[in-house]
Design a protein around this motif. Structure first.
Motif, PDB file in Angstrom:
ATOM      1  N   LYS A  48       2.806 -20.224  -1.621  1.00 45.43           N
ATOM      2  CA  LYS A  48       1.507 -20.213  -0.697  1.00 45.43           C
ATOM      3  C   LYS A  48       1.400 -21.471   0.066  1.00 45.43           C
ATOM      4  O   LYS A  48       1.013 -21.701   1.126  1.00 45.43           O
ATOM      5  CB  LYS A  48       0.406 -20.004  -1.637  1.00 45.43           C
ATOM      6  N   ASN A 103      -3.392 -12.852   8.534  1.00 47.81           N
ATOM      7  CA  ASN A 103      -3.743 -12.385   7.322  1.00 47.81           C
ATOM      8  C   ASN A 103      -2.995 -11.869   6.339  1.00 47.81           C
ATOM      9  O   ASN A 103      -3.371 -10.952   5.478  1.00 47.81           O
ATOM     10  CB  ASN A 103      -4.895 -11.700   7.631  1.00 47.81           C
ATOM     11  N   ASN A 106      -3.299 -12.755   2.632  1.00 45.79           N
ATOM     12  CA  ASN A 106      -4.543 -11.957   1.974  1.00 45.79           C
ATOM     13  C   ASN A 106      -4.286 -10.476   1.753  1.00 45.79           C
ATOM     14  O   ASN A 106      -4.733  -9.868   0.736  1.00 45.79           O
ATOM     15  CB  ASN A 106      -5.808 -12.195   2.825  1.00 45.79           C
ATOM     16  N   THR A 109      -2.028 -10.124  -1.073  1.00 48.30           N
ATOM     17  CA  THR A 109      -2.679 -10.552  -2.548  1.00 48.30           C
ATOM     18  C   THR A 109      -3.564  -9.665  -3.141  1.00 48.30           C
ATOM     19  O   THR A 109      -3.382  -8.714  -3.774  1.00 48.30           O
ATOM     20  CB  THR A 109      -3.440 -11.672  -2.585  1.00 48.30           C
ATOM     21  N   THR A 110      -4.253  -8.632  -1.615  1.00 47.53           N
ATOM     22  CA  THR A 110      -4.859  -7.344  -2.293  1.00 47.53           C
ATOM     23  C   THR A 110      -4.344  -6.421  -2.637  1.00 47.53           C
ATOM     24  O   THR A 110      -4.554  -5.689  -3.605  1.00 47.53           O
ATOM     25  CB  THR A 110      -5.707  -7.225  -0.854  1.00 47.53           C
TER      26      THR A 110
END
Length: 168
Positions: A48, A103, A106, A109-110
């Motif tokens: 990250k 994005n 994100n 991760t979702t």
């Protein structure tokens, strides 16, 4: 047949193989049900903080460069009329692609969290009990040989499955 002989011939190999198999399946289920963020926090932090910004910069630059190349190729084609509608449609596509690319961490991760939650709901380890009554000496010897083969299969298959899941 004496009870101790019956227990010796029918029990240990199958019990050992079942213990190997069940323990490896529990470990695999724990691995599958954990997200990369929880499984290896140090590696996730490295990705990250260090790798992702580089990949993001290179990816966005390449995305916009290829868009510009395609746009200039379309403009230089004199056989095709360039309309305002085509330009607006292309701009909308490049903006959506840029927003998705910005994005993507994100979104990943979702997706990891969703797949982990789904795996927790799906995977259970409820092994059926193996109980055989009224067994003669031939059946007991068969189960002893079957148990030895089951131990070998459980070790090999457990190792391969753990290696595959762990390498993800």
């Amino acid at each position: 047949m004496p009870e101790w002989l019956f227990d010796f011939l029918s029990g240990p190999t199958i019990k050992i193989a079942a213990a190997i198999w069940n323990s490896s399946m529990k470990l695999i289920i724990k691995l599958v049900c954990s997200t990369p963020q929880k499984f290896s926090t140090g590696t996730w932090a490295f990705v990250k903080e260090n790798l992702y910004p580089w990949a993001e910069g290179i990816g966005l630059s390449a995305l916009n460069l290829f868009f510009m190349i395609a746009f200039l190729k379309a403009v230089s084609n004199l056989h095709q009329n360039i309309t305002l509608e085509m330009v607006i449609e292309a701009m909308i596509k490049v903006v959506v692609a840029n927003v998705l690319y910005l994005n993507i961490l994100n979104i990943m991760t979702t997706i990891f969290s969703i797949s982990s939650a789904m795996a927790k709901e799906v995977f259970t380890i409820d092994a059926p009990d193996l109980k055989v009554e009224d067994m003669d000496i031939g059946s007991a010897l068969f189960y002893q040989l079957f148990g030895l083969l089951f131990i070998l299969a459980a070790i090999v298959c457990s190792f391969l499955m753990l290696w595959t899941v762990y390498s993800r």
